[in-house]
Design a protein around this motif. Structure first.
Motif, PDB file in Angstrom:
ATOM      1  N   LYS A  33      -9.365   9.704  -4.079  1.00 43.64           N
ATOM      2  CA  LYS A  33      -9.702   8.293  -3.918  1.00 43.64           C
ATOM      3  C   LYS A  33      -9.152   7.534  -5.106  1.00 43.64           C
ATOM      4  N   ALA A  34      -8.291   6.551  -4.833  1.00 41.71           N
ATOM      5  CA  ALA A  34      -7.665   5.756  -5.879  1.00 41.71           C
ATOM      6  C   ALA A  34      -8.200   4.326  -5.799  1.00 41.71           C
ATOM      7  N   TYR A  53       0.822  -1.210   0.000  1.00 39.06           N
ATOM      8  CA  TYR A  53       0.000   0.000   0.000  1.00 39.06           C
ATOM      9  C   TYR A  53       0.853   1.256   0.000  1.00 39.06           C
ATOM     10  N   THR A  54       1.938   1.234   0.770  1.00 44.44           N
ATOM     11  CA  THR A  54       2.796   2.421   0.841  1.00 44.44           C
ATOM     12  C   THR A  54       3.448   2.698  -0.503  1.00 44.44           C
ATOM     13  N   GLU A  55       3.919   1.656  -1.165  1.00 46.50           N
ATOM     14  CA  GLU A  55       4.561   1.826  -2.471  1.00 46.50           C
ATOM     15  C   GLU A  55       3.582   2.420  -3.485  1.00 46.50           C
ATOM     16  N   ASP A  56       2.371   1.881  -3.527  1.00 44.23           N
ATOM     17  CA  ASP A  56       1.376   2.395  -4.472  1.00 44.23           C
ATOM     18  C   ASP A  56       0.956   3.819  -4.104  1.00 44.23           C
ATOM     19  N   ALA A  57       0.763   4.075  -2.815  1.00 45.64           N
ATOM     20  CA  ALA A  57       0.349   5.411  -2.375  1.00 45.64           C
ATOM     21  C   ALA A  57       1.382   6.460  -2.772  1.00 45.64           C
ATOM     22  N   GLN A  58       2.641   6.147  -2.601  1.00 43.29           N
ATOM     23  CA  GLN A  58       3.697   7.084  -2.990  1.00 43.29           C
ATOM     24  C   GLN A  58       3.662   7.352  -4.494  1.00 43.29           C
ATOM     25  N   GLY A  59       3.474   6.294  -5.286  1.00 41.94           N
ATOM     26  CA  GLY A  59       3.402   6.472  -6.732  1.00 41.94           C
ATOM     27  C   GLY A  59       2.221   7.329  -7.150  1.00 41.94           C
ATOM     28  N   ILE A  60       1.071   7.113  -6.511  1.00 42.29           N
ATOM     29  CA  ILE A  60      -0.147   7.861  -6.868  1.00 42.29           C
ATOM     30  C   ILE A  60       0.001   9.333  -6.528  1.00 42.29           C
ATOM     31  N   LEU A  97      -8.246  10.459 -13.239  1.00 42.14           N
ATOM     32  CA  LEU A  97      -6.912  10.148 -13.750  1.00 42.14           C
ATOM     33  C   LEU A  97      -6.697   8.637 -13.749  1.00 42.14           C
ATOM     34  N   SER A  98      -6.036   8.150 -14.752  1.00 41.60           N
ATOM     35  CA  SER A  98      -5.659   6.738 -14.809  1.00 41.60           C
ATOM     36  C   SER A  98      -4.145   6.640 -14.774  1.00 41.60           C
ATOM     37  N   LEU A  99      -3.638   5.766 -13.916  1.00 44.05           N
ATOM     38  CA  LEU A  99      -2.182   5.608 -13.863  1.00 44.05           C
ATOM     39  C   LEU A  99      -1.828   4.196 -13.449  1.00 44.05           C
ATOM     40  N   LYS A 100      -0.631   3.789 -13.850  1.00 39.92           N
ATOM     41  CA  LYS A 100      -0.120   2.471 -13.497  1.00 39.92           C
ATOM     42  C   LYS A 100       1.077   2.661 -12.579  1.00 39.92           C
ATOM     43  N   CYS A 101       1.038   2.017 -11.417  1.00 42.01           N
ATOM     44  CA  CYS A 101       2.120   2.133 -10.438  1.00 42.01           C
ATOM     45  C   CYS A 101       3.253   1.173 -10.795  1.00 42.01           C
ATOM     46  N   PRO A 102       4.451   1.419 -10.247  1.00 44.04           N
ATOM     47  CA  PRO A 102       5.574   0.499 -10.492  1.00 44.04           C
ATOM     48  C   PRO A 102       5.265  -0.941 -10.103  1.00 44.04           C
ATOM     49  N   SER A 103       4.306  -1.135  -9.188  1.00 44.35           N
ATOM     50  CA  SER A 103       3.918  -2.492  -8.779  1.00 44.35           C
ATOM     51  C   SER A 103       3.186  -3.236  -9.893  1.00 44.35           C
ATOM     52  N   GLY A 104       2.744  -2.491 -10.926  1.00 48.65           N
ATOM     53  CA  GLY A 104       1.954  -3.079 -11.999  1.00 48.65           C
ATOM     54  C   GLY A 104       0.465  -2.890 -11.820  1.00 48.65           C
ATOM     55  N   ARG A 105       0.044  -2.413 -10.637  1.00 48.58           N
ATOM     56  CA  ARG A 105      -1.385  -2.182 -10.397  1.00 48.58           C
ATOM     57  C   ARG A 105      -1.807  -0.852 -11.022  1.00 48.58           C
TER      58      ARG A 105
END
Length: 345
Positions: free
Chosen positions: A158-159, A22-29, A132-140
């Motif tokens: 809200k993501a 969650y932290t990794e994705d949150a930082q990317g978003i 907005l649409s985005l892809k995180c480094p995790s692939g999600r």
């Protein structure tokens, strides 16, 4: 009985895997959103001074799923800003030079919260004409929406990725050094190291029709004050878990209110005592505060944190918290009933 309290607590702890993902994705978003804001608003690009974590995640007392992030958007303008004390933790921000060069500084030299939030709202809406649409480094991949537009304090996002939802509250903040703390008393040791900054964030003072007011906060000071106090954070986790299990009947009883109950007692309690006894003691202190309809703000004693509730909400919280205290005391030797109080099977 110590074991049952620890067993209850373990149901609410965050796994290392969840925390990391969650932290990794949150930082990317949030980094993506900040870059987008900078690309559409040149003033934001110059003023944005980074993000600072706050709330339960900073204190490491978030429960179960790390899916909510409280962040301060630090703003720094190319002119001096002076905090001018109003009363009890509230202040005005005065920037006389800025009125000639920045549209958020009004003709009177003050940074009015309405002007600040209007500017930020405009920038957010430029990038959120649609989700907005985005892809995180995790692939999600996430769909990100702008849900609250700073009419209270926070700009909320809200993501969503399938069933996974991450929410953000982004609060504009102006950073100041300890030496710039306004004239009201400060309950923080002079020798605290490192000397963390404090922030002024937009917040309306109850019964005051003035859009110039900001509240002084310092999540880092509070975090440092709570360090190395054995069961303190476990008590706060249990208080949050019990609140969550009865949330409809504890309206607007925020995590910060629960934390404030503990902050006022943290130096007068032996935190290596039995977890269950400490928890019931702190819940009884919450009931006492609700009965008095007053919970002093830790950093400025004259401000009542319960001002954010109305009379009906306070009465409902008091009735529910009092009933729960009675049951906690009577169920201490009944693990099954205690688990039910926390909505555990």
């Amino acid at each position: 009985m110590g074991d049952i309290w620890q067993q209850i607590l373990e149901n609410f702890l965050i796994s290392d895997k969840n925390r990391s993902e969650y932290t990794e994705d949150a930082q990317g978003i949030v980094n993506y959103v900040m870059e987008e804001l900078k690309s559409v608003d040149s003033q934001f690009a110059k003023a944005f001074d980074g993000l600072s974590l706050g709330g339960s995640y900073l204190d490491r007392v978030k429960l179960r799923t790390p899916d909510e992030f409280d962040l301060h958007m630090k703003l720094k303008f190319p002119f001096p800003i002076y905090p001018r004390a109003y009363s009890n933790g509230f202040m005005y921000l005065y920037a006389p030079i800025g009125r000639n060069s920045c549209n958020i500084v009004s003709w009177d030299g003050y940074i009015h919260t309405a002007a600040l939030q209007d500017w930020l709202r405009g920038a957010f809406r430029k990038i959120f004409k649609s989700n907005l649409s985005l892809k995180c480094p995790s692939g999600r991949s996430y769909e990100v929406s702008y849900t609250l537009a700073g009419y209270a304090c926070a700009h909320s996002l809200k993501a969503t990725c399938g069933s996974r939802v991450i929410e953000f509250d982004l609060v504009p903040a102006f950073s100041f050094s300890r030496s710039e703390w306004p004239s009201f008393n400060l309950p923080v040791p002079n020798n605290m190291a490192p000397p963390w900054s404090w922030y002024a964030v937009p917040q309306t003072k109850k019964h005051l029709n003035d859009d110039r007011t900001y509240l002084a906060i310092s999540p880092m000071w509070e975090r440092e004050m709570m360090k190395d106090k054995q069961n303190l954070k476990n008590v706060l986790r249990l208080m949050k878990a019990l609140r969550d299990a009865h949330k409809p009947d504890l309206p607007h009883l925020s995590s910060y209110m629960l934390k404030t109950v503990i902050l006022h007692r943290m130096d007068n309690i032996s935190w290596d005592s039995n977890l269950g006894s400490l928890f019931i003691e702190m819940w009884s202190r919450l009931v006492e505060n609700l009965r008095n309809r007053r919970l002093p703000y830790y950093l400025a004693n004259g401000h009542n944190v319960f001002d954010r509730m109305n009379d009906q909400e306070l009465s409902k919280c008091l009735a529910t918290a009092t009933d729960l205290l009675y049951k906690l005391r009577n169920y201490q030797n009944n693990p099954g009933q205690l688990r039910k109080l926390f909505d555990l099977n």
